[in-house]
Design a protein around this motif. Structure first.
Motif, PDB file in Angstrom:
ATOM      1  N   TYR A 214     -10.066  14.017   2.215  1.00  0.00           N
ATOM      2  CA  TYR A 214      -8.927  13.853   1.308  1.00  0.00           C
ATOM      3  C   TYR A 214      -8.381  15.207   0.863  1.00  0.00           C
ATOM      4  O   TYR A 214      -7.160  15.392   0.772  1.00  0.00           O
ATOM      5  CB  TYR A 214      -9.361  13.022   0.103  1.00  0.00           C
ATOM      6  CG  TYR A 214      -8.237  12.696  -0.857  1.00  0.00           C
ATOM      7  CD1 TYR A 214      -7.337  11.675  -0.585  1.00  0.00           C
ATOM      8  CD2 TYR A 214      -8.088  13.419  -2.041  1.00  0.00           C
ATOM      9  CE1 TYR A 214      -6.306  11.367  -1.467  1.00  0.00           C
ATOM     10  CE2 TYR A 214      -7.064  13.122  -2.928  1.00  0.00           C
ATOM     11  CZ  TYR A 214      -6.176  12.099  -2.634  1.00  0.00           C
ATOM     12  OH  TYR A 214      -5.158  11.809  -3.501  1.00  0.00           O
ATOM     13  N   ASN A 217      -6.551  16.900   3.834  1.00  0.00           N
ATOM     14  CA  ASN A 217      -5.512  16.086   4.479  1.00  0.00           C
ATOM     15  C   ASN A 217      -5.888  15.743   5.917  1.00  0.00           C
ATOM     16  O   ASN A 217      -5.032  15.701   6.811  1.00  0.00           O
ATOM     17  CB  ASN A 217      -4.153  16.797   4.441  1.00  0.00           C
ATOM     18  CG  ASN A 217      -3.619  16.930   3.026  1.00  0.00           C
ATOM     19  OD1 ASN A 217      -3.842  16.068   2.178  1.00  0.00           O
ATOM     20  ND2 ASN A 217      -2.929  18.026   2.753  1.00  0.00           N
ATOM     21  N   THR A 248      -7.182   3.008  -5.684  1.00  0.00           N
ATOM     22  CA  THR A 248      -6.360   3.597  -6.744  1.00  0.00           C
ATOM     23  C   THR A 248      -6.015   5.045  -6.430  1.00  0.00           C
ATOM     24  O   THR A 248      -4.880   5.500  -6.658  1.00  0.00           O
ATOM     25  CB  THR A 248      -7.101   3.510  -8.087  1.00  0.00           C
ATOM     26  OG1 THR A 248      -7.440   2.147  -8.351  1.00  0.00           O
ATOM     27  CG2 THR A 248      -6.240   4.045  -9.212  1.00  0.00           C
ATOM     28  N   GLU A 252      -2.078   6.194  -5.718  1.00  0.00           N
ATOM     29  CA  GLU A 252      -1.530   6.834  -6.918  1.00  0.00           C
ATOM     30  C   GLU A 252      -0.319   7.688  -6.568  1.00  0.00           C
ATOM     31  O   GLU A 252       0.726   7.601  -7.225  1.00  0.00           O
ATOM     32  CB  GLU A 252      -2.616   7.683  -7.582  1.00  0.00           C
ATOM     33  CG  GLU A 252      -2.175   8.327  -8.880  1.00  0.00           C
ATOM     34  CD  GLU A 252      -3.302   9.116  -9.516  1.00  0.00           C
ATOM     35  OE1 GLU A 252      -3.092   9.636 -10.635  1.00  0.00           O
ATOM     36  OE2 GLU A 252      -4.385   9.221  -8.895  1.00  0.00           O
ATOM     37  N   ASN A 253      -0.438   8.535  -5.566  1.00  0.00           N
ATOM     38  CA  ASN A 253       0.682   9.336  -5.057  1.00  0.00           C
ATOM     39  C   ASN A 253       0.890   8.969  -3.591  1.00  0.00           C
ATOM     40  O   ASN A 253       0.347   9.619  -2.692  1.00  0.00           O
ATOM     41  CB  ASN A 253       0.393  10.837  -5.204  1.00  0.00           C
ATOM     42  CG  ASN A 253       0.242  11.243  -6.650  1.00  0.00           C
ATOM     43  OD1 ASN A 253       1.023  10.841  -7.512  1.00  0.00           O
ATOM     44  ND2 ASN A 253      -0.778  12.049  -6.935  1.00  0.00           N
ATOM     45  N   PRO A 254       1.647   7.908  -3.330  1.00  0.00           N
ATOM     46  CA  PRO A 254       1.696   7.360  -1.959  1.00  0.00           C
ATOM     47  C   PRO A 254       2.406   8.286  -0.983  1.00  0.00           C
ATOM     48  O   PRO A 254       3.475   8.824  -1.268  1.00  0.00           O
ATOM     49  CB  PRO A 254       2.453   6.041  -2.131  1.00  0.00           C
ATOM     50  CG  PRO A 254       3.273   6.220  -3.354  1.00  0.00           C
ATOM     51  CD  PRO A 254       2.490   7.126  -4.252  1.00  0.00           C
ATOM     52  N   THR A 255       1.784   8.488   0.146  1.00  0.00           N
ATOM     53  CA  THR A 255       2.388   9.144   1.307  1.00  0.00           C
ATOM     54  C   THR A 255       2.151   8.259   2.528  1.00  0.00           C
ATOM     55  O   THR A 255       1.469   7.235   2.447  1.00  0.00           O
ATOM     56  CB  THR A 255       1.775  10.539   1.534  1.00  0.00           C
ATOM     57  OG1 THR A 255       0.364  10.400   1.782  1.00  0.00           O
ATOM     58  CG2 THR A 255       1.992  11.444   0.332  1.00  0.00           C
ATOM     59  N   SER A 258      -1.689   8.378   3.281  1.00  0.00           N
ATOM     60  CA  SER A 258      -2.540   7.743   2.271  1.00  0.00           C
ATOM     61  C   SER A 258      -2.365   6.223   2.275  1.00  0.00           C
ATOM     62  O   SER A 258      -3.352   5.478   2.154  1.00  0.00           O
ATOM     63  CB  SER A 258      -2.215   8.306   0.891  1.00  0.00           C
ATOM     64  OG  SER A 258      -0.900   7.967   0.493  1.00  0.00           O
ATOM     65  N   SER A 287       0.740  -2.792  -6.650  1.00  0.00           N
ATOM     66  CA  SER A 287       1.069  -1.398  -6.304  1.00  0.00           C
ATOM     67  C   SER A 287       1.688  -1.322  -4.905  1.00  0.00           C
ATOM     68  O   SER A 287       2.670  -0.594  -4.684  1.00  0.00           O
ATOM     69  CB  SER A 287      -0.183  -0.530  -6.374  1.00  0.00           C
ATOM     70  OG  SER A 287      -0.738  -0.538  -7.674  1.00  0.00           O
ATOM     71  N   ILE A 291       5.427  -0.006  -3.953  1.00  0.00           N
ATOM     72  CA  ILE A 291       5.627   1.065  -2.973  1.00  0.00           C
ATOM     73  C   ILE A 291       6.585   0.608  -1.877  1.00  0.00           C
ATOM     74  O   ILE A 291       7.459   1.367  -1.424  1.00  0.00           O
ATOM     75  CB  ILE A 291       4.273   1.485  -2.373  1.00  0.00           C
ATOM     76  CG1 ILE A 291       3.420   2.183  -3.427  1.00  0.00           C
ATOM     77  CG2 ILE A 291       4.467   2.403  -1.178  1.00  0.00           C
ATOM     78  CD1 ILE A 291       1.997   2.442  -2.990  1.00  0.00           C
ATOM     79  N   SER A 295       9.692   3.117  -2.786  1.00  0.00           N
ATOM     80  CA  SER A 295       9.460   4.422  -2.152  1.00  0.00           C
ATOM     81  C   SER A 295      10.181   4.514  -0.812  1.00  0.00           C
ATOM     82  O   SER A 295      10.572   3.505  -0.221  1.00  0.00           O
ATOM     83  CB  SER A 295       7.959   4.647  -1.952  1.00  0.00           C
ATOM     84  OG  SER A 295       7.446   3.684  -1.047  1.00  0.00           O
TER      85      SER A 295
END
Length: 407
Positions: A214, A217, A248, A252-255, A258, A287, A291, A295
């Protein structure tokens, strides 16, 4: 006085004569007649004096030095290089570090037979190398059909002493072959019923790999570690809280990466989490829905989220918790470890390295008693299950899932 025409004819005749001479000289030297001739002055400047090359004599070193007569054979043995080479040959290979060097099994057994003192460092080092090769070989050839026999063979080895080797071998094999993750998870679950400290060590190393992937990356490492944790949650080796923490963290910071890792993780343990933590799963699906609607993700990732909702609607029919062939551990026998992703996990890498044990023989005798208790007194007959042809699968499951033994 010559006329102007006569002087012109003389010049043309001299020019033709010079041209013929130049052509003849060019042909004799095999050069192109149209190449410009360099002046002798420039040619003399470009040349530098170089002495004639001489072939060195076999008795003279290079670069050239004074001639010395060759040493006799008796004196050549006194040279430091020859002394070091002879010293290396005279060293005992049993005391040398093998650090991953390959030793043929026949030579390994012969080297062990040469040692009479079983508490010596040389004998313990050879036993360590044999233990490492045996564990790696057994872990690498495990599959759905032979897992019962492989588990019995693994318990024949001293996996308490080699718990670091076993953990490293399982984690490495799972990262190299993610399609066999469910098989390695069952192996960890079976070993965890007998030796919980080994199961906890493997969980910590998988969590460390997930955090490492993580931070870096590294999608492949992160996905492999997450899938392994998902199957360990299905086998109830680790508590389901860590699965919710991973989801979670990933959402939390979706890409693109991820969300892809989260979808793959959810496919493996989504049915189990829906049974043990339905409220938490509702939050995860909310969530994902947010997204998908808000997003700006890649079209491929959006399609993966839609497929995930379709799998949930079908009730995870293609993604069961445990397949029937690998349902070998009873729920009452399993030990669940409560580990969170936020706490610092010590992978205990020092267990992967050989260490001298002053009470080696006593510890080996203790493990033999433990092994007989685990296998029901059949520790010495490791080939009985495979030599009798067809063996009842219920008996194998009973042998593989005995009462919990905490060491």
């Amino acid at each position: 006085m010559t006329s102007y025409e006569e002087r012109i004819s003389y010049r043309e005749r001299d020019r033709e004569r010079d041209e013929d001479a130049r052509l003849k000289s060019a042909v004799s030297r095999r050069r192109s007649p149209f190449r410009e001739e360099r002046s002798t002055r420039k040619r003399s400047r470009s040349r530098s004096f170089s002495p004639p090359r001489r072939r060195p004599s076999p008795n003279i070193g290079w670069p050239y030095s004074e001639w010395r007569p060759p040493r006799p054979l008796e004196e050549s043995a006194n040279v430091p290089f020859a002394e070091s080479a002879a010293k290396k040959k005279e060293e005992n290979p049993l005391l040398m570090r093998t650090g991953g060097a390959y030793i043929p099994p026949a030579r390994l057994r012969m080297m062990q037979e040469q040692i009479t003192d079983k508490n010596s460092e040389a004998y313990q080092r050879l036993s360590w190398e044999a233990l490492k090769k045996s564990i790696n070989g057994l872990v690498n050839k495990i599959n759905v059909s032979n897992i019962a026999n492989i588990v019995r063979e693994i318990f024949q080895e001293n996996i308490i002493r080699g718990r670091g080797l076993m953990g490293r071998s399982i984690v490495t094999a799972q990262a190299a072959s993610p399609t066999f993750t469910h098989v390695y998870a069952v192996l960890v679950a079976i070993v965890n019923t007998k030796f919980p400290q080994i199961g906890e060590l493997i969980i910590k190393r998988v969590i460390v790999n997930f955090k490492k992937g993580y931070r870096r990356n590294d999608k492949n490492l992160c996905m492999a570690s997450a899938n392994f944790l998902a199957h360990l949650v299905n086998q109830q080796v680790v508590h389901e809280l860590i699965a919710l923490e991973i989801l979670t963290l990933l959402l939390e910071n979706p890409t693109d990466d991820s969300v892809e890792v989260a979808i793959g993780f959810l496919k493996e343990c989504g049915l189990k989490l829906s049974q043990v933590a339905p409220k938490g799963m509702h939050g995860v699906y909310d969530s994902l829905r947010g997204i998908l609607n808000n997003s700006k993700l890649d079209v491929r990732v959006q399609y993966m989220i839609e497929v995930m909702f379709a799998i949930r609607k079908d009730g995870f029919k293609e993604h069961p918790i445990i397949i029937e062939q690998l349902d070998l551990v009873e729920e009452d026998d399993q030990i669940t470890h409560f580990v969170t992703i936020e706490e610092q996990c010590d992978p205990e890498d020092s267990l992967n390295v050989f260490k001298f044990d002053p009470d080696y023989q006593a510890n080996e005798d203790k493990y033999k008693q433990i092994r007989d208790d685990v296998l029901g007194g059949g520790g010495s007959d490791s080939d009985e299950g495979s030599s009798g042809g067809e063996v009842d699968s219920d008996d194998e499951e009973d042998e593989a899932t005995k009462a919990v033994l905490v060491v």
